[in-house]
Design a protein around this motif. Structure first.
Motif, PDB file in Angstrom:
ATOM      1  N   THR A  54     -17.072   0.526  -0.045  1.00 55.28           N
ATOM      2  CA  THR A  54     -15.789   1.224   0.049  1.00 55.28           C
ATOM      3  C   THR A  54     -14.856   0.510   1.021  1.00 55.28           C
ATOM      4  OG1 THR A  54     -16.824   3.322  -0.522  1.00 55.28           O
ATOM      5  CG2 THR A  54     -14.674   3.434   0.543  1.00 55.28           C
ATOM      6  N   ARG A  55     -15.388   0.037   2.130  1.00 54.78           N
ATOM      7  CA  ARG A  55     -14.553  -0.708   3.094  1.00 54.78           C
ATOM      8  C   ARG A  55     -14.020  -2.000   2.474  1.00 54.78           C
ATOM      9  NH1 ARG A  55     -18.585   0.971   6.586  1.00 54.78           N
ATOM     10  NH2 ARG A  55     -19.577  -1.078   6.573  1.00 54.78           N
ATOM     11  N   LYS A  56     -14.866  -2.714   1.761  1.00 52.92           N
ATOM     12  CA  LYS A  56     -14.425  -3.962   1.114  1.00 52.92           C
ATOM     13  C   LYS A  56     -13.411  -3.669   0.013  1.00 52.92           C
ATOM     14  CE  LYS A  56     -16.718  -6.974   3.454  1.00 52.92           C
ATOM     15  NZ  LYS A  56     -15.974  -7.865   4.352  1.00 52.92           N
ATOM     16  N   LEU A  57     -13.636  -2.598  -0.715  1.00 53.73           N
ATOM     17  CA  LEU A  57     -12.690  -2.196  -1.758  1.00 53.73           C
ATOM     18  C   LEU A  57     -11.349  -1.808  -1.141  1.00 53.73           C
ATOM     19  CD1 LEU A  57     -11.918  -1.554  -4.647  1.00 53.73           C
ATOM     20  CD2 LEU A  57     -13.170   0.586  -4.447  1.00 53.73           C
ATOM     21  N   ALA A  58     -11.382  -1.116  -0.016  1.00 56.38           N
ATOM     22  CA  ALA A  58     -10.144  -0.741   0.677  1.00 56.38           C
ATOM     23  C   ALA A  58      -9.383  -1.979   1.125  1.00 56.38           C
ATOM     24  CB  ALA A  58     -10.458   0.160   1.862  1.00 56.38           C
ATOM     25  N   ALA A  59     -10.100  -2.979   1.626  1.00 54.44           N
ATOM     26  CA  ALA A  59      -9.448  -4.222   2.056  1.00 54.44           C
ATOM     27  C   ALA A  59      -8.799  -4.934   0.871  1.00 54.44           C
ATOM     28  CB  ALA A  59     -10.463  -5.135   2.747  1.00 54.44           C
ATOM     29  N   LEU A  60      -9.517  -5.005  -0.246  1.00 54.53           N
ATOM     30  CA  LEU A  60      -8.970  -5.637  -1.447  1.00 54.53           C
ATOM     31  C   LEU A  60      -7.724  -4.892  -1.920  1.00 54.53           C
ATOM     32  CD1 LEU A  60      -9.151  -7.531  -3.981  1.00 54.53           C
ATOM     33  CD2 LEU A  60     -10.548  -5.721  -5.020  1.00 54.53           C
ATOM     34  N   ALA A  61      -7.822  -3.573  -2.023  1.00 53.89           N
ATOM     35  CA  ALA A  61      -6.695  -2.776  -2.512  1.00 53.89           C
ATOM     36  C   ALA A  61      -5.495  -2.880  -1.581  1.00 53.89           C
ATOM     37  CB  ALA A  61      -7.124  -1.321  -2.676  1.00 53.89           C
ATOM     38  N   PRO A 112     -11.263  -8.339   9.766  1.00 55.77           N
ATOM     39  CA  PRO A 112      -9.979  -9.036   9.937  1.00 55.77           C
ATOM     40  C   PRO A 112      -9.168  -9.159   8.651  1.00 55.77           C
ATOM     41  CG  PRO A 112     -11.837 -10.536  10.282  1.00 55.77           C
ATOM     42  CD  PRO A 112     -12.410  -9.170  10.108  1.00 55.77           C
ATOM     43  N   ASP A 113      -9.833  -9.233   7.502  1.00 56.94           N
ATOM     44  CA  ASP A 113      -9.092  -9.324   6.239  1.00 56.94           C
ATOM     45  C   ASP A 113      -8.346  -8.021   5.956  1.00 56.94           C
ATOM     46  OD1 ASP A 113     -10.003 -11.909   5.787  1.00 56.94           O
ATOM     47  OD2 ASP A 113     -11.695 -11.251   4.564  1.00 56.94           O
ATOM     48  N   HIS A 114      -9.002  -6.891   6.213  1.00 58.16           N
ATOM     49  CA  HIS A 114      -8.365  -5.594   5.989  1.00 58.16           C
ATOM     50  C   HIS A 114      -7.223  -5.388   6.976  1.00 58.16           C
ATOM     51  CE1 HIS A 114      -9.081  -1.046   5.029  1.00 58.16           C
ATOM     52  NE2 HIS A 114      -7.912  -1.455   4.634  1.00 58.16           N
ATOM     53  N   VAL A 115      -7.443  -5.751   8.230  1.00 61.65           N
ATOM     54  CA  VAL A 115      -6.392  -5.618   9.246  1.00 61.65           C
ATOM     55  C   VAL A 115      -5.178  -6.465   8.861  1.00 61.65           C
ATOM     56  CG1 VAL A 115      -5.792  -6.098  11.655  1.00 61.65           C
ATOM     57  CG2 VAL A 115      -7.967  -4.974  11.110  1.00 61.65           C
ATOM     58  N   ALA A 116      -5.424  -7.701   8.443  1.00 61.03           N
ATOM     59  CA  ALA A 116      -4.316  -8.588   8.060  1.00 61.03           C
ATOM     60  C   ALA A 116      -3.559  -8.045   6.854  1.00 61.03           C
ATOM     61  CB  ALA A 116      -4.850  -9.989   7.768  1.00 61.03           C
ATOM     62  N   ALA A 117      -4.286  -7.509   5.882  1.00 57.53           N
ATOM     63  CA  ALA A 117      -3.631  -6.940   4.702  1.00 57.53           C
ATOM     64  C   ALA A 117      -2.773  -5.743   5.086  1.00 57.53           C
ATOM     65  CB  ALA A 117      -4.677  -6.544   3.659  1.00 57.53           C
ATOM     66  N   ALA A 118      -3.304  -4.885   5.948  1.00 56.44           N
ATOM     67  CA  ALA A 118      -2.540  -3.713   6.387  1.00 56.44           C
ATOM     68  C   ALA A 118      -1.301  -4.142   7.161  1.00 56.44           C
ATOM     69  CB  ALA A 118      -3.417  -2.810   7.241  1.00 56.44           C
ATOM     70  N   GLU A 119      -1.427  -5.161   7.984  1.00 56.01           N
ATOM     71  CA  GLU A 119      -0.269  -5.662   8.737  1.00 56.01           C
ATOM     72  C   GLU A 119       0.795  -6.216   7.796  1.00 56.01           C
ATOM     73  OE1 GLU A 119      -2.010  -8.391  11.538  1.00 56.01           O
ATOM     74  OE2 GLU A 119      -2.588  -6.762  12.910  1.00 56.01           O
ATOM     75  N   ARG A 120       0.392  -6.870   6.714  1.00 58.39           N
ATOM     76  CA  ARG A 120       1.367  -7.366   5.739  1.00 58.39           C
ATOM     77  C   ARG A 120       2.070  -6.216   5.031  1.00 58.39           C
ATOM     78  NH1 ARG A 120       0.094 -10.034   1.396  1.00 58.39           N
ATOM     79  NH2 ARG A 120      -2.104  -9.521   1.349  1.00 58.39           N
ATOM     80  N   ALA A 121       1.314  -5.187   4.677  1.00 58.00           N
ATOM     81  CA  ALA A 121       1.918  -4.028   4.002  1.00 58.00           C
ATOM     82  C   ALA A 121       2.918  -3.339   4.916  1.00 58.00           C
ATOM     83  CB  ALA A 121       0.831  -3.046   3.555  1.00 58.00           C
ATOM     84  N   VAL A 122       2.513  -3.097   6.145  1.00 66.45           N
ATOM     85  CA  VAL A 122       3.416  -2.455   7.110  1.00 66.45           C
ATOM     86  C   VAL A 122       4.589  -3.373   7.419  1.00 66.45           C
ATOM     87  CG1 VAL A 122       3.598  -1.608   9.482  1.00 66.45           C
ATOM     88  CG2 VAL A 122       1.648  -0.943   8.075  1.00 66.45           C
ATOM     89  N   GLY A 123       4.331  -4.669   7.478  1.00 69.87           N
ATOM     90  CA  GLY A 123       5.407  -5.636   7.738  1.00 69.87           C
ATOM     91  C   GLY A 123       6.487  -5.585   6.674  1.00 69.87           C
TER      92      GLY A 123
END
Length: 190
Positions: A54-61, A112-123
């Motif tokens: 679920t965590r990996k899926l969340a990072a991908l999504a 770190p991949d999930h954090v980076a993806a979230a930062e891009r979305a918020v950015g």
């Protein structure tokens, strides 16, 4: 026996497809193993369990959603950017209902991949809000307002919660127009 060529990326991508078909809440390791044509214990070579999957899926999504939002906002400003991002957000939720639910999860600080993806979305959202003169704490609050409004609408729409005799697309358009007005007249602290 593990299927040749199976790796974590393939497992997570197939889990994403399955989540879109059956819903994230119905995604099980057993169903995924069956889908991949492997024994359930073979999945543990690629993911440590249901929570890890679920965590990996969340990072991908989240990464996919960030790509969609960033692309929609590119070269746009103000209401035009807001409308494009709202449309991309809704489109992603409709095309990938299971992934969309996974993307609502706050990123795991240890991924770190999930954090980076979230930062891009918020950015992408912050860039739009700067066009309204919103930054700092105001941008955080406005981002939460935007996400809450869009997600609330989409959750109700997905659940069949809109029964009144009015075009739902028109209502979504009015929601986005209302957010534009709210961001233009945002109360400043100070």
């Amino acid at each position: 026996m593990a299927r040749a060529g199976l790796n974590q990326q393939i497992v997570v991508r197939e889990a994403a497809r399955l989540a879109d078909e059956v819903g994230l809440d119905q995604l099980t390791l057993a169903a995924l193993a069956g889908r991949l044509g492997v024994a359930l214990p073979s999945l543990y070579k690629h993911v440590k369990g249901a929570d890890a999957l679920t965590r990996k899926l969340a990072a991908l999504a989240t990464a996919e959603l960030a790509d969609a939002l960033t692309s929609a906002a590119a070269g746009r400003a103000g209401e035009d950017a807001l409308r494009a991002v709202a449309a991309a957000y809704r489109d992603y939720a409709r095309r990938h209902p299971g992934r969309y639910v996974a993307a609502q999860r706050a990123p795991d600080a240890g991924d770190p991949d999930h954090v980076a993806a979230a930062e891009r979305a918020v950015g992408a959202i912050y860039a739009i809000l700067r066009g309204y003169g919103l930054d700092g704490d105001d941008a955080v609050d406005a981002t939460r307002v935007l996400r809450s409004a869009l997600h609330g609408f989409l959750a109700l729409e997905a659940a069949g919660g809109f029964g009144l005799p009015r075009d739902v697309d028109r209502s979504y358009d009015r929601l986005v127009a209302g957010l534009d007005v709210a961001f233009r007249s945002w109360p400043r602290e100070g």
